[in-house]
Design an enzyme around this catalytic site. Structure first.
Site, short mmCIF file in Angstrom:
data_model
loop_
_atom_site.label_atom_id
_atom_site.label_comp_id
_atom_site.label_asym_id
_atom_site.label_seq_id
_atom_site.Cartn_x
_atom_site.Cartn_y
_atom_site.Cartn_z
N TYR A 123 0.65 -1.23 -0.17
CA TYR A 123 0.04 -0.07 -0.06
C TYR A 123 0.80 1.54 0.08
O TYR A 123 0.25 2.22 0.24
CB TYR A 123 -1.01 0.06 1.16
CG TYR A 123 -2.36 -0.93 1.19
CD1 TYR A 123 -2.39 -1.77 0.02
CD2 TYR A 123 -3.05 -0.93 2.05
CE1 TYR A 123 -3.35 -2.48 -0.19
CE2 TYR A 123 -4.54 -1.55 1.84
CZ TYR A 123 -4.46 -2.59 0.73
OH TYR A 123 -5.68 -3.00 0.53
N LYS A 170 1.87 -15.31 4.93
CA LYS A 170 1.97 -16.34 3.72
C LYS A 170 3.34 -16.52 3.36
O LYS A 170 4.04 -16.28 2.25
CB LYS A 170 1.14 -15.97 2.45
CG LYS A 170 0.84 -16.98 1.45
CD LYS A 170 -0.13 -17.78 1.82
CE LYS A 170 -0.27 -18.69 0.54
NZ LYS A 170 -0.84 -19.97 0.97
N ASP A 203 -4.73 -17.57 3.90
CA ASP A 203 -5.69 -18.43 3.31
C ASP A 203 -6.85 -19.38 4.55
O ASP A 203 -7.94 -19.07 4.56
CB ASP A 203 -5.42 -19.19 2.24
CG ASP A 203 -4.08 -19.95 2.44
OD1 ASP A 203 -3.55 -19.70 3.56
OD2 ASP A 203 -3.48 -20.69 1.67
N ASP A 227 -6.11 -5.64 5.54
CA ASP A 227 -7.62 -4.84 5.13
C ASP A 227 -8.81 -5.78 4.58
O ASP A 227 -9.90 -5.56 5.14
CB ASP A 227 -7.22 -4.09 3.80
CG ASP A 227 -8.12 -2.98 3.21
OD1 ASP A 227 -8.87 -2.78 4.12
OD2 ASP A 227 -7.80 -2.45 2.27
N ASP A 231 -12.80 -6.77 6.85
CA ASP A 231 -13.92 -6.68 6.05
C ASP A 231 -14.49 -7.83 6.38
O ASP A 231 -16.06 -8.02 6.54
CB ASP A 231 -13.75 -6.32 4.47
CG ASP A 231 -13.82 -4.91 4.49
OD1 ASP A 231 -13.41 -3.81 5.27
OD2 ASP A 231 -14.38 -4.17 3.30
#
Ligand code: ATP
Length: 338
Positions: A123, A170, A203, A227, A231
Site C-alpha cells: 500500500y 503467507k 488463506d 484490510d 472486512d
C-alpha cells in the site's frame, strides 16, 4: 476538555457526523465529559471547493486537536486517509469485530481484534509500468514488524480475554517479506510469557474466520491482508455498519468506520451510525489511556452499552435487518446515556 477534530466526509459521512456530534454533545451535557468538537472538511467536497482533498487548514486543525474522528470520504479517500496515516505516522490500524445481539450475523460470542500494520506492504503506492506489465513493490521492514507485533501483544494483555496473538502471513510463498514479518513477531512473542502465540497462513485465517471466529483473540498481520480480513470479520459479526476502526500512532490517533462513503444510501437516513459511534467509543478509550482518565474510560463503556441496549431492543437500521432511521437510532442511543 478534549479538542476533537471531525472530518465530516462525503456520501453518508455528514449524516454519521451529525449522529456522533449529537451523541458527544449529549455526553458533555449529561455526563460532564467536556468535548470540543471542531468540524473540518476533507475529501471530495474539499477537493471541489479548494482544489485539495486535504486542505492545509484541515491538516492544521487536526494537528492542534487531541484526536481526530473521520467520517468516510469518497473518491479522494486515498488522498486523505493514506496521507494522514503517513504524515501522522499512524502505524497501527485496529479493527475490532464483536458480536452484538439481534444481528443477521453468522456466529455469536465473537470478540476479536485485528491489528493491521498501517505503513508499508503493497500500500505504499510504489507501482511501475514495465513494458506491457505492471509491477508493485512490497516492503516489509523489521522495524515496522516489531512495532506492530509489540502493539498486538500489548493489546492482548490489556484485553485480558484469551491472551492469544495469531500472526497471519503467507511466508511459505513470500519467503523474504512475510518470512521477516513472521520471524519478527515470533521474536517479540518471547517477551510475553503469558500470551500464547500462534501462526496461521492468510488463506487458512480467511477460512477460520468463517469456521470458528470465536477462537480468535488478537490477529496481527500486514497491511493488505489486514484490510481484507477485517472486512470479512466485520461481515461475520453483522456487516460494515457495525465495524469501527482506529489508526494509532505514538502521540496521535484517528478513528473512522471501516466502511466507505456508501453513496448508494447517502442522504436517505438509512446509514447505520454504529460504526462511527463505536469509533468514537474507541477514541474515548484511547484518550482515557493516554491521559490516565477514568471518566473518559467509563463514558466509552457507556456508549458501547447504549449501542448494545438499542440493538437488543430491535431498534436497527436496514443493513442489520431493521427499519429505523439514522436519527431514530441515534436518539435511542442518547436516551440510554446517563
Ligand atoms: P470503499 O471502497 O471506500 O471501502 P465501497 O463503495 O467499496 O467503499 P462501502 O461504501 O464501504 O463500499 O460500503 C459498501 C456497501 O455497504 C454500501 O454500498 C452500503 O450499501 C453498505 N454500507 C456501508 N456502510 C454502511 C452503513 N454505515 N450503514 C448501512 N449500510 C452501509
Amino acid at each position: 476538555m478534549y479538542k476533537i477534530s471531525l472530518i465530516t466526509g462525503d456520501g453518508i459521512g455528514p449524516e454519521l457526523s451529525e449522529s456522533v456530534t449529537e451523541i458527544l454533545h449529549a455526553i458533555s451535557d449529561k455526563i460532564g465529559l467536556k468535548l470540543d468538537i471542531n468540524p473540518v472538511e476533507a475529501g471530495d467536497i474539499a477537493l471541489k471547493k479548494t482544489g485539495k482533498a486535504l486542505p492545509d487548514s484541515t491538516l492544521d486543525a487536526i494537528k492542534k486537536s487531541d484526536a481526530c474522528l473521520k467520517a468516510p470520504v469518497g473518491e479522494s479517500a486515498a488522498d486523505v486517509i493514506v496521507v494522514l496515516r503517513r504524515m501522522l505516522d499512524l502505524y497501527a490500524n485496529i479493527r475490532p469485530a464483536k458480536s452484538y445481539p439481534n444481528m443477521p450475523s453468522l456466529r455469536e460470542n465473537i470478540d476479536l481484534v485485528i491489528v493491521r500494520e498501517n505503513t508499508e506492504d503493497l500500500y505504499t503506492g510504489m507501482e511501475f509500468d514495465v513494458g506491457n506489465a505492471a509491477v508493485a513493490l512490497r516492503t516489509i521492514s523489521e522495524y515496522a514488524s516489531r512495532r506492530i507485533a509489540k502493539y498486538a501483544f500489548m493489546t492482548a494483555k490489556q484485553r485480558n480475554k484469551q491472551n492469544k496473538v495469531t500472526c497471519v502471513h503467507k511466508s511459505n510463498v513470500m519467503r523474504k517479506t512475510d518470512g521477516l514479518f513472521a520471524r519478527t513477531c515470533a521474536q517479540v512473542a518471547k517477551d510475553y510469557d503469558n500470551i500464547a502465540f500462534e501462526q496461521m497462513y492468510v488463506d487458512a485465517c480467511a477460512m477460520n474466520l468463517i469456521r470458528q471466529p470465536e477462537a480468535f483473540d488478537v490477529i496481527v498481520t500486514t497491511n493488505l491482508f489486514g484490510d481484507i480480513l477485517s472486512d470479512e470479520a466485520a461481515q461475520v459479526v453483522g456487516g460494515l455498519g457495525m465495524a469501527p476502526a482506529a489508526n494509532i500512532g505514538e502521540n496521535f490517533a484517528l478513528f473512522e468506520p471501516v466502511h466507505g462513503a456508501a453513496f448508494d444510501i447517502a442522504g436517505k437516513q438509512a446509514a447505520n451510525p454504529s460504526s462511527f459511534i463505536l469509533s468514537a467509543k474507541m477514541m474515548l478509550e484511547w484518550l482515557a489511556m493516554k491521559n490516565n482518565d477514568s471518566k473518559s474510560f467509563s463514558v466509552a463503556k457507556k456508549i458501547e452499552e447504549a449501542v448494545y441496549g438499542v440493538v437488543s431492543e430491535g431498534i436497527k437500521t436496514k443493513d442489520i435487518g431493521g427499519n429505523n432511521t439514522t436519527k431514530e437510532f441515534t436518539h435511542k442511543v442518547i436516551s440510554k446515556l446517563t
